[in-house]
Design a protein around this motif. Sequence first.
Motif, PDB file in Angstrom:
ATOM      1  N   LEU A 185      -6.112  -8.750  -6.243  1.00  0.00           N
ATOM      2  CA  LEU A 185      -4.710  -8.449  -6.562  1.00  0.00           C
ATOM      3  C   LEU A 185      -4.325  -8.993  -7.931  1.00  0.00           C
ATOM      4  N   ASP A 186      -4.845 -10.157  -8.295  1.00  0.00           N
ATOM      5  CA  ASP A 186      -4.591 -10.685  -9.639  1.00  0.00           C
ATOM      6  C   ASP A 186      -5.119  -9.729 -10.705  1.00  0.00           C
ATOM      7  N   LYS A 187      -6.297  -9.170 -10.472  1.00  0.00           N
ATOM      8  CA  LYS A 187      -6.866  -8.210 -11.419  1.00  0.00           C
ATOM      9  C   LYS A 187      -5.985  -6.969 -11.519  1.00  0.00           C
ATOM     10  N   GLN A 188      -5.521  -6.470 -10.388  1.00  0.00           N
ATOM     11  CA  GLN A 188      -4.648  -5.298 -10.388  1.00  0.00           C
ATOM     12  C   GLN A 188      -3.307  -5.618 -11.045  1.00  0.00           C
TER      13      GLN A 188
ATOM     14  N   LEU B   4      -5.150   1.590  -7.277  1.00  0.00           N
ATOM     15  CA  LEU B   4      -4.493   0.416  -6.697  1.00  0.00           C
ATOM     16  C   LEU B   4      -4.349   0.584  -5.188  1.00  0.00           C
ATOM     17  N   HIS B   5      -3.977   1.775  -4.767  1.00  0.00           N
ATOM     18  CA  HIS B   5      -3.845   2.060  -3.340  1.00  0.00           C
ATOM     19  C   HIS B   5      -5.168   1.810  -2.615  1.00  0.00           C
ATOM     20  N   ALA B   6      -6.263   2.259  -3.194  1.00  0.00           N
ATOM     21  CA  ALA B   6      -7.574   2.085  -2.563  1.00  0.00           C
ATOM     22  C   ALA B   6      -7.928   0.603  -2.415  1.00  0.00           C
ATOM     23  N   VAL B   7      -7.646  -0.195  -3.437  1.00  0.00           N
ATOM     24  CA  VAL B   7      -7.918  -1.637  -3.371  1.00  0.00           C
ATOM     25  C   VAL B   7      -7.090  -2.265  -2.248  1.00  0.00           C
ATOM     26  N   LEU B   8      -5.809  -1.968  -2.221  1.00  0.00           N
ATOM     27  CA  LEU B   8      -4.918  -2.533  -1.212  1.00  0.00           C
ATOM     28  C   LEU B   8      -5.328  -2.104   0.199  1.00  0.00           C
TER      29      LEU B   8
ATOM     30  N   THR C 176       0.832  -1.202   0.000  1.00  0.00           N
ATOM     31  CA  THR C 176       0.000   0.000   0.000  1.00  0.00           C
ATOM     32  C   THR C 176       0.866   1.251   0.000  1.00  0.00           C
ATOM     33  N   LEU C 177       1.877   1.266   0.848  1.00  0.00           N
ATOM     34  CA  LEU C 177       2.734   2.448   0.941  1.00  0.00           C
ATOM     35  C   LEU C 177       3.639   2.603  -0.279  1.00  0.00           C
TER      36      LEU C 177
ATOM     37  N   ILE D 200       0.191  10.986 -16.010  1.00  0.00           N
ATOM     38  CA  ILE D 200      -1.142  11.187 -15.428  1.00  0.00           C
ATOM     39  C   ILE D 200      -1.928   9.887 -15.361  1.00  0.00           C
ATOM     40  N   ALA D 201      -1.820   9.042 -16.376  1.00  0.00           N
ATOM     41  CA  ALA D 201      -2.528   7.756 -16.362  1.00  0.00           C
ATOM     42  C   ALA D 201      -2.020   6.878 -15.225  1.00  0.00           C
ATOM     43  N   LEU D 202      -0.694   6.823 -15.059  1.00  0.00           N
ATOM     44  CA  LEU D 202      -0.123   6.001 -13.988  1.00  0.00           C
ATOM     45  C   LEU D 202      -0.403   6.606 -12.619  1.00  0.00           C
ATOM     46  N   HIS D 203      -0.256   7.903 -12.502  1.00  0.00           N
ATOM     47  CA  HIS D 203      -0.518   8.611 -11.254  1.00  0.00           C
ATOM     48  C   HIS D 203      -1.932   8.278 -10.760  1.00  0.00           C
ATOM     49  N   GLU D 204      -2.904   8.358 -11.641  1.00  0.00           N
ATOM     50  CA  GLU D 204      -4.285   8.058 -11.273  1.00  0.00           C
ATOM     51  C   GLU D 204      -4.500   6.559 -11.042  1.00  0.00           C
TER      52      GLU D 204
END
Length: 170
Positions: free
Chosen positions: A158-161, A69-73, A44-45, A60-64
């Motif tokens: 996590l597999d989806k991410q 990903l952070h929210a899922v984790l 997460t961190l 911007i695409a990766l930043h968002e």
Amino acid sequence: MATTTATRPTKTDPATTGIDISRPNRKKVEALLNQMLADLTDMTLRTKHAHWNVTGPHFIALHEHFDGLHAVLNGHVDAVAERAAALGGFVPGRLSDAANATRLPEFPDTAREGMVVVKALAEALAQVSNAAREGIETAEDDKDLVTADLLTQVSGDLDKQLYFLESHLR
């Protein structure tokens, strides 16, 4: 008049619970969950670290994406910790606990360019997802189907991410 003092659970003295899984099995699952908690907290961190530091044409695409990903984790961090607590276990939830217990290799200091960051995150995320999948079998063997179900959800998410991250690298 006699005074009684209630004893509080400690790291080694578990809280009382009506969950009908044997204490030895709960201890094994608690250890599994606490390890997963350390790895998920680290993941997460490092996702936030990547979010803050990524550069390049896909910024911007990766930043968002890293925020998502952070929210899922982060959701899984809470669920895993609460399951360990529900089993009567002690939950080491400080940043220092996660740093001392994580199995993930250190995130590369020099990783800033988009695809380098994506690759580092993908490798770590694969490790956490695979560990969750291994934990499913352990939980089932220890007669804790609730934890097995929780870890099934974790590994599926996590597999989806991981699929999303790895698609950037193809």
